[in-house]
Design an enzyme around this catalytic site. Structure first.
Site, PDB file in Angstrom:
ATOM      1  N   HIS A   1      -2.950  -9.250  12.419  1.00  0.00           N
ATOM      2  CA  HIS A   1      -1.501  -9.420  12.585  1.00  0.00           C
ATOM      3  C   HIS A   1      -0.869  -8.044  12.682  1.00  0.00           C
ATOM      4  O   HIS A   1      -1.545  -7.019  12.545  1.00  0.00           O
ATOM      5  CB  HIS A   1      -0.898 -10.250  11.441  1.00  0.00           C
TER       6      HIS A   1
ATOM      7  N   HIS B   1       1.517  -6.315  10.955  1.00  0.00           N
ATOM      8  CA  HIS B   1       1.994  -5.445   9.889  1.00  0.00           C
ATOM      9  C   HIS B   1       1.337  -4.070  10.026  1.00  0.00           C
ATOM     10  O   HIS B   1       0.157  -3.963  10.385  1.00  0.00           O
ATOM     11  CB  HIS B   1       1.663  -6.043   8.521  1.00  0.00           C
TER      12      HIS B   1
ATOM     13  N   ASP C   1       0.096  -1.876   8.061  1.00  0.00           N
ATOM     14  CA  ASP C   1      -1.135  -1.536   7.353  1.00  0.00           C
ATOM     15  C   ASP C   1      -2.368  -2.162   7.987  1.00  0.00           C
ATOM     16  O   ASP C   1      -3.493  -1.948   7.513  1.00  0.00           O
ATOM     17  CB  ASP C   1      -1.053  -1.906   5.865  1.00  0.00           C
ATOM     18  N   HIS C   2      -2.165  -2.878   9.086  1.00  0.00           N
ATOM     19  CA  HIS C   2      -3.288  -3.474   9.818  1.00  0.00           C
ATOM     20  C   HIS C   2      -3.403  -2.961  11.251  1.00  0.00           C
ATOM     21  O   HIS C   2      -4.443  -3.177  11.887  1.00  0.00           O
ATOM     22  CB  HIS C   2      -3.149  -4.999   9.844  1.00  0.00           C
TER      23      HIS C   2
ATOM     24  N   ASP D   1      -4.270 -11.564   5.855  1.00  0.00           N
ATOM     25  CA  ASP D   1      -3.237 -11.693   4.829  1.00  0.00           C
ATOM     26  C   ASP D   1      -2.741 -13.128   4.819  1.00  0.00           C
ATOM     27  O   ASP D   1      -2.363 -13.666   5.870  1.00  0.00           O
ATOM     28  CB  ASP D   1      -2.060 -10.755   5.121  1.00  0.00           C
TER      29      ASP D   1
ATOM     30  N   HIS E   1      -8.015  -6.000   0.470  1.00  0.00           N
ATOM     31  CA  HIS E   1      -6.559  -5.877   0.573  1.00  0.00           C
ATOM     32  C   HIS E   1      -5.966  -5.994  -0.834  1.00  0.00           C
ATOM     33  O   HIS E   1      -5.082  -6.806  -1.109  1.00  0.00           O
ATOM     34  CB  HIS E   1      -6.007  -6.963   1.507  1.00  0.00           C
TER      35      HIS E   1
END
Length: 292
Positions: A72, A74, A76-77, A185, A255
């Site tokens: 996805h 976000h 941090d990904h 997530d 995570h």
């Protein structure tokens, strides 16, 4: 077959970045990214800050990148996807790389290419490199089987519950009797147990309730952050429930929230997942799990 120049002969999972969220702190872990080498393919799952260095330290030659998956959008990904591909290109990438992810990935990639146009054009003219824009193929993820044209490796995707994000996908990799599932997530999501049924490794995000409380204490927008974390992520005991219901052989907590605050020991994670009857491993940057 592998699209890279060097065939993958070993099968393993490497956690390149183990923390949840985009922040980094002195001496702490990096945001989310993983490497799975399976069925002769080299797959990167998520590209948080630090993924390029993590891959190099895991022994990957960057010009041999093969498949990349973004669960996805976000930061941090996905933050280091563009720099990873550009760095691989400057180290000799000359074969196509397939990148799978949500629809907004196209806008991200186009924007990155636009921001680096000067450098890319200059290196093509001055150094004789192939055009990076022609080497990277963007493919959109949807639920179900991921089209690979591969007779050995199969990959499937499941949309999970990560509000307010709509397009967030768990991934299942299977080849030669070995299966690895990434939760992405997600809030506690019982359908994920069916998706992960019988897998060898379940790489599942996890939070500690005490850790959420501590993060709220030290963050300026703490209560808003608490609302997001509780609505969009999974407490460690619930990750254990998913693993147990799935019959997963090995649960890898990933995570992590928190991952870099003092006062949280590995034993606390194991205590939080004690109701899972299989093996549990708490991830850290550089963790390697080889297929047994």
């Amino acid at each position: 077959m592998s699209a890279s120049n060097v065939p993958v002969t070993k099968e393993r999972l490497v956690i390149l970045g183990s923390k949840g969220g985009p922040a980094i702190r002195p001496g702490g872990p990096s945001p989310t990214s993983s490497l799975i080498e399976i069925g002769g393919r080299r797959c990167v799952v998520d590209c948080g800050l630090g993924v390029t260095r993590g891959l190099v330290e895991a022994g990957v030659v960057l010009k041999d990148l093969d498949l990349i998956f973004i669960t996805h959008m976000h930061s941090d990904h996905v933050l280091e996807l563009g720099p990873l591909l550009h760095t691989a290109w400057t180290t000799g990438l000359a074969t196509p790389v397939r990148v799978y992810g949500p629809a907004d990935l196209i806008e991200y990639w186009d924007g990155f290419l636009g921001s680096m146009r000067y450098d890319i054009d200059l290196r093509i003219e001055d150094e004789g490199r192939p055009d990076l824009r022609e080497l990277v193929e963007i493919h959109l993820l949807q639920e179900g089987d991921v089209p690979l044209e591969d007779d050995v490796l199969s990959i499937s995707a499941l949309r999970v519950d990560h509000p307010p994000v709509v397009d967030c996908f768990a991934l299942r990799f299977e080849a030669n009797g070995w299966s690895v599932v990434f939760s992405a997530d997600t809030a506690y999501f019982p359908r994920l147990a069916d998706f992960a049924r019988g897998c060898d490794l379940l790489v599942h995000e996890a939070m500690l309730a005490r850790g959420v409380d501590r993060i709220v204490e030290i963050t300026g927008n703490g209560e808003r952050l608490r609302e997001h974390l509780l609505a969009s992520h999974t407490m460690a005991p619930d990750a254990a429930r998913i693993a147990e219901a799935a019959g997963a052989r090995h649960l890898v907590l990933h995570h992590l929230i928190p991952a870099d605050l003092p006062g949280f020991k590995e034993a606390e994670w194991h205590d939080a997942t004690k109701d899972y009857s299989g093996k549990t491993t708490v991830s850290h940057d550089g963790l390697e799990i080889k297929r047994s």
